[in-house]
Design a protein around this motif. Structure first.
Motif, PDB file in Angstrom:
ATOM      1  N   ALA A 261      16.592 -47.164  22.364  1.00  0.00           N
ATOM      2  CA  ALA A 261      14.952 -46.938  21.880  1.00  0.00           C
ATOM      3  C   ALA A 261      14.407 -48.467  21.878  1.00  0.00           C
ATOM      4  O   ALA A 261      15.079 -49.206  21.483  1.00  0.00           O
ATOM      5  N   ALA A 262      13.221 -48.624  21.966  1.00  0.00           N
ATOM      6  CA  ALA A 262      12.436 -49.637  21.806  1.00  0.00           C
ATOM      7  C   ALA A 262      10.939 -49.612  21.577  1.00  0.00           C
ATOM      8  O   ALA A 262      10.402 -48.431  22.160  1.00  0.00           O
ATOM      9  N   ASN A 263      10.390 -50.358  20.886  1.00  0.00           N
ATOM     10  CA  ASN A 263       9.140 -50.606  20.839  1.00  0.00           C
ATOM     11  C   ASN A 263       8.590 -51.916  21.252  1.00  0.00           C
ATOM     12  O   ASN A 263       8.534 -52.865  20.452  1.00  0.00           O
ATOM     13  N   LEU A 264       8.142 -51.742  22.557  1.00  0.00           N
ATOM     14  CA  LEU A 264       7.574 -53.009  22.924  1.00  0.00           C
ATOM     15  C   LEU A 264       6.121 -53.019  23.287  1.00  0.00           C
ATOM     16  O   LEU A 264       5.341 -53.725  24.059  1.00  0.00           O
ATOM     17  N   GLY A 265       5.403 -52.055  22.483  1.00  0.00           N
ATOM     18  CA  GLY A 265       4.147 -51.880  22.586  1.00  0.00           C
ATOM     19  C   GLY A 265       3.334 -52.727  21.404  1.00  0.00           C
ATOM     20  O   GLY A 265       3.783 -53.833  20.935  1.00  0.00           O
ATOM     21  N   ILE A 266       2.114 -52.368  21.078  1.00  0.00           N
ATOM     22  CA  ILE A 266       1.284 -53.088  20.056  1.00  0.00           C
ATOM     23  C   ILE A 266       1.138 -52.242  18.831  1.00  0.00           C
ATOM     24  O   ILE A 266       0.363 -52.835  18.108  1.00  0.00           O
ATOM     25  N   GLU A 267       1.679 -51.151  18.742  1.00  0.00           N
ATOM     26  CA  GLU A 267       1.601 -50.366  17.448  1.00  0.00           C
ATOM     27  C   GLU A 267       2.719 -49.668  17.129  1.00  0.00           C
ATOM     28  O   GLU A 267       3.453 -49.391  18.010  1.00  0.00           O
ATOM     29  N   ALA A 268       3.232 -49.352  15.836  1.00  0.00           N
ATOM     30  CA  ALA A 268       4.310 -48.648  15.314  1.00  0.00           C
ATOM     31  C   ALA A 268       4.588 -47.649  16.163  1.00  0.00           C
ATOM     32  O   ALA A 268       3.769 -46.808  16.738  1.00  0.00           O
ATOM     33  N   ARG A 269       6.010 -47.165  16.333  1.00  0.00           N
ATOM     34  CA  ARG A 269       6.253 -45.941  17.172  1.00  0.00           C
ATOM     35  C   ARG A 269       6.811 -44.886  16.138  1.00  0.00           C
ATOM     36  O   ARG A 269       7.894 -45.363  15.264  1.00  0.00           O
ATOM     37  N   TYR A 270       6.303 -43.659  15.901  1.00  0.00           N
ATOM     38  CA  TYR A 270       6.822 -42.879  14.996  1.00  0.00           C
ATOM     39  C   TYR A 270       7.724 -41.525  15.657  1.00  0.00           C
ATOM     40  O   TYR A 270       7.040 -41.034  16.773  1.00  0.00           O
ATOM     41  N   VAL A 271       8.789 -41.251  15.186  1.00  0.00           N
ATOM     42  CA  VAL A 271       9.397 -39.955  15.843  1.00  0.00           C
ATOM     43  C   VAL A 271      10.149 -39.482  14.604  1.00  0.00           C
ATOM     44  O   VAL A 271      10.423 -40.047  13.420  1.00  0.00           O
ATOM     45  N   LEU A 272      10.509 -38.349  14.720  1.00  0.00           N
ATOM     46  CA  LEU A 272      11.286 -37.467  13.758  1.00  0.00           C
ATOM     47  C   LEU A 272      12.611 -37.358  14.259  1.00  0.00           C
ATOM     48  O   LEU A 272      12.754 -36.703  15.570  1.00  0.00           O
ATOM     49  N   GLN A 273      13.747 -37.646  13.632  1.00  0.00           N
ATOM     50  CA  GLN A 273      15.330 -37.376  14.092  1.00  0.00           C
ATOM     51  C   GLN A 273      15.649 -36.191  13.460  1.00  0.00           C
ATOM     52  O   GLN A 273      15.759 -36.214  12.365  1.00  0.00           O
ATOM     53  N   LEU A 274      16.285 -35.346  14.321  1.00  0.00           N
ATOM     54  CA  LEU A 274      17.079 -34.111  13.792  1.00  0.00           C
ATOM     55  C   LEU A 274      18.626 -34.120  14.019  1.00  0.00           C
ATOM     56  O   LEU A 274      18.819 -34.437  15.203  1.00  0.00           O
ATOM     57  N   THR A 275      19.571 -33.881  13.143  1.00  0.00           N
ATOM     58  CA  THR A 275      21.082 -33.798  13.492  1.00  0.00           C
ATOM     59  C   THR A 275      21.477 -32.523  13.074  1.00  0.00           C
ATOM     60  O   THR A 275      21.362 -32.307  11.927  1.00  0.00           O
ATOM     61  N   GLY A 276      22.296 -31.831  13.860  1.00  0.00           N
ATOM     62  CA  GLY A 276      22.803 -30.780  13.587  1.00  0.00           C
ATOM     63  C   GLY A 276      24.198 -30.423  14.584  1.00  0.00           C
ATOM     64  O   GLY A 276      24.575 -31.170  15.538  1.00  0.00           O
TER      65      GLY A 276
ATOM     66  N   VAL B  68       6.652 -52.894  16.051  1.00  0.00           N
ATOM     67  CA  VAL B  68       6.579 -53.654  17.088  1.00  0.00           C
ATOM     68  C   VAL B  68       7.497 -54.586  17.419  1.00  0.00           C
ATOM     69  O   VAL B  68       7.966 -55.231  16.253  1.00  0.00           O
ATOM     70  N   GLY B  69       8.097 -54.719  18.562  1.00  0.00           N
ATOM     71  CA  GLY B  69       9.272 -55.764  18.742  1.00  0.00           C
ATOM     72  C   GLY B  69      10.571 -55.175  18.474  1.00  0.00           C
ATOM     73  O   GLY B  69      11.744 -55.855  18.843  1.00  0.00           O
ATOM     74  N   GLN B  70      10.949 -54.102  17.987  1.00  0.00           N
ATOM     75  CA  GLN B  70      12.179 -53.603  17.581  1.00  0.00           C
ATOM     76  C   GLN B  70      12.739 -52.793  18.821  1.00  0.00           C
ATOM     77  O   GLN B  70      12.061 -52.435  19.448  1.00  0.00           O
ATOM     78  N   VAL B  71      14.114 -53.296  19.072  1.00  0.00           N
ATOM     79  CA  VAL B  71      14.785 -52.770  20.029  1.00  0.00           C
ATOM     80  C   VAL B  71      16.340 -52.056  19.432  1.00  0.00           C
ATOM     81  O   VAL B  71      16.853 -52.865  18.872  1.00  0.00           O
TER      82      VAL B  71
END
Length: 89
Positions: free
Chosen positions: A70-85, A3-6
């Motif tokens: 990307a940003a998390n301006l919400g009230i709980e953690a944001r989870y994603v999977l990042q793939l690079t190819g 939360v709060g990360q940008v």
């Protein structure tokens, strides 16, 4: 993303990926973000001028030096999977 990360507007450099995979053309690289949870207010992914939203399992991609943020301006953690190819020719 806590939360709060940008992660402000930027273009990926792919430095480690280019070095490890010996990629010659940065524009051949593709990055995919997969949402691991449903979109909730405050969780943001922007690619160029489009906000990306959707249920868990939704995915969004860009190539090369496409601007995004990307940003998390919400009230709980944001989870994603990042793939690079590398794109197939």
């Amino acid at each position: 993303m806590e939360v709060g990360q940008v992660l402000p507007w930027h273009k990926d450099g792919y430095v480690t990926f280019i070095k490890n995979k010996q990629v010659q053309d940065k524009n051949s690289i593709m990055r995919i973000i997969v949402f691991l949870q449903d979109s909730i207010p405050g969780h943001q992914l922007w690619i160029k001028d489009k906000i990306c939203m959707g249920p868990a399992g939704s995915y969004f991609a860009w190539e090369g030096e496409t601007e995004h943020m990307a940003a998390n301006l919400g009230i709980e953690a944001r989870y994603v999977l990042q793939l690079t190819g590398v794109k197939r020719k």
